[in-house]
Write a protein that holds these residues in place. Structure first.
Motif, PDB file in Angstrom:
ATOM      1  N   GLU A  91       0.811  -1.215   0.000  1.00 23.27           N
ATOM      2  CA  GLU A  91       0.000   0.000   0.000  1.00 23.27           C
ATOM      3  C   GLU A  91       0.844   1.264   0.000  1.00 23.27           C
ATOM      4  O   GLU A  91       0.423   2.311  -0.505  1.00 23.27           O
TER       5      GLU A  91
ATOM      6  N   ARG B 292      -5.233  -5.686  -2.760  1.00 23.54           N
ATOM      7  CA  ARG B 292      -5.647  -4.831  -1.656  1.00 23.54           C
ATOM      8  C   ARG B 292      -5.065  -3.426  -1.801  1.00 23.54           C
ATOM      9  O   ARG B 292      -5.739  -2.420  -1.552  1.00 23.54           O
ATOM     10  N   ALA B 293      -3.797  -3.371  -2.205  1.00 25.50           N
ATOM     11  CA  ALA B 293      -3.144  -2.069  -2.366  1.00 25.50           C
ATOM     12  C   ALA B 293      -3.794  -1.281  -3.498  1.00 25.50           C
ATOM     13  O   ALA B 293      -3.992  -0.051  -3.390  1.00 25.50           O
TER      14      ALA B 293
ATOM     15  N   LYS C  47      -7.062   0.201  -2.286  1.00 23.43           N
ATOM     16  CA  LYS C  47      -6.815   1.382  -1.463  1.00 23.43           C
ATOM     17  C   LYS C  47      -6.482   2.593  -2.318  1.00 23.43           C
ATOM     18  O   LYS C  47      -6.924   3.715  -2.056  1.00 23.43           O
ATOM     19  N   GLN C  48      -5.670   2.342  -3.362  1.00 23.97           N
ATOM     20  CA  GLN C  48      -5.279   3.444  -4.239  1.00 23.97           C
ATOM     21  C   GLN C  48      -6.492   4.029  -4.958  1.00 23.97           C
ATOM     22  O   GLN C  48      -6.634   5.248  -5.092  1.00 23.97           O
TER      23      GLN C  48
END
Length: 570
Positions: free
Chosen positions: A252, A293-294, A297-298
């Motif tokens: 992340e 997941r990252a 989030k972005q």
């Protein structure tokens, strides 16, 4: 690089370096051509040969090199002092001698002899002798200014290495980042110097190799497939916001353009993410999950969205901050994990393929490498040596066009080169593979004052355990299950019939040992599968082997072995 070749190291040890002038001279002499003067230079320097000058006027010119012409500048000074040449004319003379054209040499000879007679009344015969000696050297003379430059740099770097070893080696290895042919050699040298190489760590490593405590921390840019751009991106992110908490937190926070999936795979395989607390297979299998997941989030950040937990600055349970949600899986086998490590770092840091066999190496080997390296006898000694094949170089003999090889064997402390000439290579070459634990049976011998280890038989360690073991010894602890364990062991032995004798060492409740020799009807096949199954039953280090006394399995020792003309003869 001027002083690090094995030949140069050996020469310096023989000659001894007393001052900077000696170092400069050796650098000039250790090259094709002037190398033939090295024995005389060494003998004169150490007082074993008298120093002679063809003419007294040559003493001030050649005194620093013990009467031997080493530098181009000495040619010019000799022509200037003896024959009255200007320095410009002397340089033209040096160039003419280097070209070795007969008509030019004949012309220059006349000028030199005439100049010697006119300037210093030197007889013609002596002047011609001096001219011939100068001409013999001038074709390969080295520029003194260049040698001085190399010598000063060599002295300075030797001082740094001796007095600041960690800082020097960290800088030296960093200078080779990207050169994966040289990097492992420098890392091995660092370990040999007593400086432990600490594994790479995304939370502790810099992009470059750096001193840390009593050792050197592996630089992130030194990991294959990572590169300086990705390494710098990790270090920059870690600086203001602190250590990475886990794989998901890492993905992340770092720039996905700089640290892509390939880089992540290299970091995990090399052990640079071991500090997160999960085993490497678990981290590796979770890379796609963490990247997804990252990316999610972005997207949220770019759209200005904020989830409920973030609004109140409360991390959700099971969030990737600590990677508690990573899917679990079986760890990689040790051998596979070490192979990945060696592939990406060039060396083993967290373990060694020899570790699996440590309990059996002392029984197999008749001579440790450190003892072999000290060998210095006229009569050859036949030995068995165990170690890891750190490097294997296959070659073709020039004369016979037959294959042969050299194998660098290391045991974690020392290393020795084994030479496999054609006969041995033909019979055992398939066993000599890089990164493979080996048993090498051969002879230690002296040739030209140097120890050589000539291999006659080579086996992989698992094969050697099976073929060289004469007896298997079992140590059985006292317990309530001792009788049951003995029955299980007997059943295991029956499943692995062979020719090796069996000894049982039983511990009674009082701590006394009772030795029981099994009869001839109970023999086992001492292969690794059987031994490891027995250790699983009896416990760690409960099985030991006794090996046959003869050094070789099949090779017949010859009374006299002719000296090889050279490695090229295979």
């Amino acid at each position: 690089f001027q002083l690090e070749s094995p030949g140069m190291v050996k020469l310096i040890g023989e000659i001894g370096i007393s001052n900077l002038d000696d170092l400069i001279a050796v650098i000039a002499l250790f090259r094709p051509g002037p190398m033939e003067m090295l024995p005389s230079y060494s003998a004169r320097k150490t007082g074993r040969e008298p120093i002679h000058y063809d003419h007294p006027l040559l003493e001030p010119i050649l005194k620093e090199t013990y009467g031997i012409m080493v530098y181009q500048e000495q040619v010019q000074r000799a022509a200037n002092v003896l024959a009255g040449y200007s320095l410009g004319q002397a340089d033209l003379l040096r160039r003419a001698m280097g070209k070795k054209k007969k008509e030019i040499m004949d012309e220059e000879r006349g000028k030199f002899v005439e100049g010697c007679a006119r300037t210093n009344q030197i007889p013609r015969e002596l002047a011609e002798k001096i001219f011939d000696n100068i001409a013999a050297f001038a074709g390969y003379g080295f520029n003194q200014a260049h040698s001085v430059g190399y010598g000063i740099i060599s002295y300075q770097t030797a001082y740094m290495k001796a007095n600041f070893p960690a800082e020097f080696m960290a800088a030296q290895i960093t200078s080779e980042i990207g050169n994966f042919d040289k990097l492992p050699g420098f890392i091995t040298e660092t370990t040999d110097m007593g400086l432990p190489m600490l594994r790479p760590d995304v939370n502790r490593s810099s992009a470059r190799f750096t001193p840390e405590g009593d050792g050197i921390r592996f630089g992130l840019a030194g990991i294959k497939n990572v590169g300086e751009g990705a390494a710098e991106a990790m270090v920059r992110e870690r600086g203001p916001r602190g250590p990475f908490k886990g794989l998901i937190d890492f993905c992340e926070r770092v720039d996905p353009q700089a640290v892509n999936k390939r880089v992540l795979e290299a970091l995990v395989k090399s052990g640079a993410m071991d500090g997160f607390g999960q085993h490497r297979a678990q981290l590796f299998n979770a890379i796609d999950f963490a990247l997804a997941r990252a990316a999610e989030k972005q997207r949220e950040r770019e759209s200005g969205q904020q989830n409920l937990f973030e609004a109140f600055d409360v991390p959700p349970a099971g969030d990737g901050q600590a990677d508690g949600a990573l899917p679990d899986c079986e760890p990689w086998p040790v051998r596979e994990a070490l192979a990945f490590e060696r592939e990406l770092l060039g060396v083993y840091l967290s373990g060694n393929p020899l570790d699996r066999y440590r309990g059996y190496l002392n029984a197999l080997a008749t001579c440790p490498i450190t003892e072999a390296l000290a060998f210095n006898r006229e009569e050859p000694r036949h030995v068995r040596i165990c170690g890891l094949a750190a490097a294997v170089q296959r070659r073709i003999a020039k004369a016979s066009q037959k294959p042969w090889a050299t194998v660098m064997i290391e045991d974690g402390n020392d290393r020795i080169e084994a030479v496999m000439f054609n006969k041995c290579f033909t019979q055992h070459g398939a066993a000599a593979q890089p990164d493979r634990p080996l048993l090498v049976c051969g002879e230690l011998t002296m040739r030209n004052g140097r120890m050589q280890f000539l291999a006659n038989e080579v086996f992989g360690i698992p094969d050697a355990i099976e073929r060289f073991t004469d007896k298997v010894n079992f140590f059985i602890k006292d317990s309530e299950r001792q009788v049951e364990v003995l029955k299980q062991l007997q059943a295991l032995m029956v499943q692995h019939p062979g020719s090796a004798a069996v000894t049982l060492c039983l511990m009674d409740p009082a701590g006394r040992r009772v030795l029981v020799e099994a009869g001839p009807s109970l023999r086992v096949k001492p292969d690794l599968a059987f031994i490891e199954a027995a250790e699983k039953l009896l416990g760690r280090s409960s099985v030991r082997i006794t090996c046959r006394e003869p050094v070789y399995l099949d090779y017949k020792i010859r009374q006299f072995r002719p000296q090889a003309a050279g490695f090229q003869d295979g």
